[in-house]
Motif scaffolding. Structure first.
Motif, short mmCIF file in Angstrom:
data_model
loop_
_atom_site.label_atom_id
_atom_site.label_comp_id
_atom_site.label_asym_id
_atom_site.label_seq_id
_atom_site.Cartn_x
_atom_site.Cartn_y
_atom_site.Cartn_z
N ALA A 72 7.30 0.80 -10.60
CA ALA A 72 6.51 -0.38 -10.95
C ALA A 72 5.02 -0.08 -11.04
O ALA A 72 4.25 -0.92 -11.50
N ARG A 73 4.60 1.08 -10.56
CA ARG A 73 3.21 1.56 -10.65
C ARG A 73 2.21 0.64 -9.94
O ARG A 73 1.06 0.54 -10.32
N VAL A 74 2.68 -0.05 -8.90
CA VAL A 74 1.80 -0.97 -8.18
C VAL A 74 1.34 -0.41 -6.84
O VAL A 74 0.68 -1.10 -6.07
N ASP A 75 1.70 0.84 -6.55
CA ASP A 75 1.25 1.47 -5.31
C ASP A 75 0.64 2.82 -5.64
O ASP A 75 1.08 3.51 -6.55
N ALA A 76 -0.41 3.18 -4.89
CA ALA A 76 -1.09 4.44 -5.12
C ALA A 76 -0.70 5.50 -4.11
O ALA A 76 -0.85 6.69 -4.36
N LEU A 77 -0.19 5.08 -2.96
CA LEU A 77 0.21 5.99 -1.89
C LEU A 77 1.54 5.53 -1.31
O LEU A 77 1.91 4.36 -1.46
N PRO A 78 2.27 6.42 -0.63
CA PRO A 78 3.49 5.98 0.05
C PRO A 78 3.18 4.91 1.10
O PRO A 78 2.07 4.83 1.64
N THR A 79 4.17 4.08 1.39
CA THR A 79 4.01 3.03 2.38
C THR A 79 3.56 3.60 3.73
O THR A 79 4.04 4.65 4.16
N LEU A 80 2.63 2.90 4.38
CA LEU A 80 2.11 3.26 5.70
C LEU A 80 1.39 4.61 5.70
O LEU A 80 1.38 5.32 6.70
N THR A 81 0.79 4.96 4.58
CA THR A 81 -0.03 6.17 4.50
C THR A 81 -1.49 5.77 4.36
O THR A 81 -1.84 4.98 3.48
N ASP A 82 -2.33 6.27 5.23
CA ASP A 82 -3.77 6.01 5.18
C ASP A 82 -4.53 7.32 5.03
O ASP A 82 -4.12 8.35 5.58
N ILE A 83 -5.63 7.27 4.31
CA ILE A 83 -6.54 8.41 4.20
C ILE A 83 -7.89 7.98 4.75
O ILE A 83 -8.47 7.00 4.28
N GLU A 133 -8.66 12.86 6.56
CA GLU A 133 -7.41 13.00 7.31
C GLU A 133 -6.38 12.04 6.74
O GLU A 133 -6.67 10.86 6.52
N VAL A 134 -5.18 12.55 6.50
CA VAL A 134 -4.05 11.72 6.08
C VAL A 134 -3.28 11.33 7.33
O VAL A 134 -2.83 12.20 8.08
N ASN A 135 -3.12 10.04 7.56
CA ASN A 135 -2.48 9.57 8.78
C ASN A 135 -1.75 8.27 8.49
O ASN A 135 -1.40 8.00 7.34
N THR A 136 -1.52 7.47 9.51
CA THR A 136 -0.87 6.17 9.37
C THR A 136 -1.84 5.09 9.83
O THR A 136 -2.88 5.39 10.42
N PRO A 137 -1.51 3.80 9.60
CA PRO A 137 -2.39 2.74 10.09
C PRO A 137 -2.61 2.77 11.59
O PRO A 137 -3.59 2.20 12.08
N ALA A 138 -1.73 3.44 12.34
CA ALA A 138 -1.91 3.52 13.78
C ALA A 138 -3.18 4.30 14.15
O ALA A 138 -3.73 4.13 15.24
N THR A 178 -5.18 3.43 1.16
CA THR A 178 -4.04 3.04 1.98
C THR A 178 -2.85 2.72 1.09
O THR A 178 -3.02 2.32 -0.07
N GLY A 179 -1.65 2.94 1.61
CA GLY A 179 -0.44 2.67 0.86
C GLY A 179 0.26 1.43 1.36
O GLY A 179 0.03 0.96 2.44
#
Length: 221
Positions: A172-183, A192-197, A220-221
């Motif tokens: 659907a091209r509506v996300d730029a990163l995998p779910t729960l991925t933060d930079i 750093e690539v991490n999670t919302p935690a 963020t994803g």
């Protein structure tokens, strides 16, 4: 005893290491074949048996932190009250408040998803959908002619398009990163690539976390 020139000794060492790495890689490749037998053999090599990766049948058998005297720490004891609270929180959509418009989030979608939105009970609570949307998604799945449940969610039509090139059929091209991925951008200038935690930790005054502070969320994803 004659000594070899240093360059020759280094060359010999490199050759030995190359052969060793080739053998190790070949062994891993052989263990990582397509059959379930090869997969289990690889798991055995890595962790000492697939049993070590299995969830116990009963909560009381889960490993728990211990006190200094070796007894289980009662703070981490699983009780019926804790289990029921966890179930309520797992399906509580009011906790879905991390909606960031500058990264494609729509504020009106807040409070519309929970853990159980993606981790479906019909699919043994695994997140097995091809398009894994929580907020901004709808639907659960369908049952095929053989009675198999197929987890399937789709994006809401008001999500903005963030990418031009699809990565797979039906993207659907509506996300730029995998779910729960933060930079994050860190205080030392690195990313750093991490999670919302990770958040903006370490928090002010926290002397136990020695990581550089995360000072800016870049994506963020």
């Amino acid at each position: 005893m004659a000594h070899q020139p240093l360059s020759l000794r280094r060359a010999g060492l490199v050759s030995v290491l190359t052969v060793s790495l080739h053998l190790v890689a070949s062994g891993i490749a052989a263990a990582q074949g397509n059959s379930s037998t090869q997969l289990r053999r690889f798991v055995d090599q890595q962790v000492g048996g697939i049993q070590k990766m299995m969830v116990p049948a009963h909560n009381t058998e889960l490993p728990q932190p211990r006190l200094a005297n070796g007894s289980p720490d009662p703070q981490f004891q699983t009780t019926e009250a804790k289990r029921y609270l966890g179930k309520l929180l797992f399906h509580e959509p009011a906790r879905a408040t991390r909606i960031i418009p500058e990264f494609g989030g729509i504020l009106e979608h807040g409070g519309s998803a929970s853990c159980g939105t993606c981790h479906l009970g019909e699919a043994a609570s695994k997140s097995g959908t091809l398009l894994n949307f929580a907020t901004g998604g709808e639907g659960r799945g369908y049952t095929d002619a053989d009675g198999n449940f197929i987890a399937r969610r789709r994006p809401l039509p008001d999500l903005p398009i963030l990418r031009q090139t699809p990565l797979f059929p039906g993207d659907a091209r509506v996300d730029a990163l995998p779910t729960l991925t933060d930079i994050y951008k860190l205080a030392d200038g690195t990313t750093e690539v991490n999670t919302p935690a990770r958040g903006r930790r370490p928090l002010p005054g926290d002397t136990t976390d020695t990581r550089p502070a995360a000072i800016q969320l870049l994506a963020t994803g």
